[in-house]
Design an enzyme around this catalytic site. Structure first.
Site, PDB file in Angstrom:
ATOM      1  N   TYR A  29     -45.046   2.733  16.148  1.00 60.81           N
ATOM      2  CA  TYR A  29     -44.329   4.015  16.189  1.00 60.81           C
ATOM      3  C   TYR A  29     -44.988   5.035  15.261  1.00 60.81           C
ATOM      4  O   TYR A  29     -45.244   6.184  15.656  1.00 60.81           O
ATOM      5  CB  TYR A  29     -42.873   3.794  15.777  1.00 60.81           C
ATOM      6  CG  TYR A  29     -42.039   5.055  15.720  1.00 60.81           C
ATOM      7  CD1 TYR A  29     -41.587   5.656  16.891  1.00 60.81           C
ATOM      8  CD2 TYR A  29     -41.700   5.632  14.499  1.00 60.81           C
ATOM      9  CE1 TYR A  29     -40.808   6.812  16.844  1.00 60.81           C
ATOM     10  CE2 TYR A  29     -40.933   6.786  14.442  1.00 60.81           C
ATOM     11  CZ  TYR A  29     -40.494   7.372  15.617  1.00 60.81           C
ATOM     12  OH  TYR A  29     -39.732   8.522  15.563  1.00 60.81           O
ATOM     13  N   ALA A  30     -45.297   4.620  14.037  1.00 62.45           N
ATOM     14  CA  ALA A  30     -45.916   5.534  13.086  1.00 62.45           C
ATOM     15  C   ALA A  30     -47.271   6.011  13.581  1.00 62.45           C
ATOM     16  O   ALA A  30     -47.647   7.168  13.351  1.00 62.45           O
ATOM     17  CB  ALA A  30     -46.045   4.857  11.722  1.00 62.45           C
TER      18      ALA A  30
END
Length: 281
Positions: free
Chosen positions: A141-142
């Site tokens: 996600y990051a």
């Protein structure tokens, strides 16, 4: 134009902008969400940002606007969240995540930039505190959010001279459906691990799930994010970045001055209380 307007920050932003007098095209993927959202100044649009045909239809809708209104702003909010250790997350899922969280936004910007250049409008990209710091099990996600931050920086420098403002909004814990789904999606990741992977990362994932659940009561309401986004759009000279949530601005300041090792230790200490207790031998 607001993407990902079915729930959470997207829905709140669409309603906030409509309340301020804008005619809002609100991207949704289900008829039930469209029905729930439809109101004065609020026009739901069926849209999947990973499908070219839907984006082309949106461009045509804007071009053929019956009121001859110009596109004033694009809010790239659509996205999906995931918590998974790098080793355990299939490469096909990485590609799907980037399709939704990055390439879909790029497609929207490419398609709508001619209209936004003509109107000297604004682009607001919804990133995350995960676009500044990548915690354990937040790597996939990051990665998409770090990439969105880079794209936003480059785009700001490209189209700023053409009169288009590019803004990044970085929410922390916000009480949206995405935050509430961490338990379900996280448990699915655990279930799909091999026995060896579960031995290595099972406790970490349980801690990440518990930490996320604990953050829900103190999270910012989506309406707070919506007001920040609307203020950025209506400002004559908006900031390049805004944070949302009480602790988010503090975290952003801390990571500017802390070494990587110090930050590693701080994040590990914050996660430690949520680790499952080991049974005595």
């Amino acid at each position: 134009m607001v993407t990902g307007a079915s729930t959470g920050i997207g829905a709140a932003t669409a309603r906030e902008l409509a309340a301020r007098g804008f005619h809002v095209l609100a991207g949704v993927r289900r008829n039930t969400d469209a029905d729930a959202l439809r109101a004065a100044n609020l026009e739901p649009i069926m849209l999947d940002i990973t499908e070219e045909a839907g984006i082309a239809a949106l461009v045509q809708r804007i071009t053929d606007d019956p009121e001859r209104r110009r596109l004033g702003a694009l809010v790239n909010n659509a996205g999906m969240g995931v918590n998974a250790p790098l080793e355990t997350y299939p490469l096909s899922e990485w590609r799907r995540l980037f399709d939704v969280n990055l390439f879909g936004h790029v497609a929207m910007m490419q398609a709508l930039l001619p209209a936004l250049i003509e109107s000297r409008g604004s682009i607001v990209n919804i990133s995350s505190i995960g676009g500044k710091v990548a915690m354990a099990a937040y790597g996939p996600y990051a990665a998409t959010k770090f990439a969105l931050e880079a794209v936003s920086d480059a785009l700001r420098r490209e189209v700023g001279p053409l009169g288009v403002r590019v803004v990044v909004v970085e929410p922390g814990a916000v009480t949206t459906g995405m935050l509430g789904r961490v338990n379900v999606s996280g448990q699915r990741i655990i279930d799909e691990m091999t026995a060896e992977q579960r031995d290595r990362y099972g406790a970490l994932m349980q801690a990440v799930i518990s930490q996320a659940q604990a953050s829900v009561p103190g999270g910012a309401p989506p309406e707070e994010a919506a007001r920040v986004i609307a203020d950025a759009i209506t400002s004559r000279r908006p900031q390049t970045r805004y944070t949302v949530g009480r602790s988010t601005a503090l975290v952003v300041r801390l990571i500017r001055i802390m070494s990587d090792r110090m930050l590693d230790k701080l994040l590990a200490n914050n996660l430690k209380p949520y680790l499952p207790k080991r049974s005595p031998a």
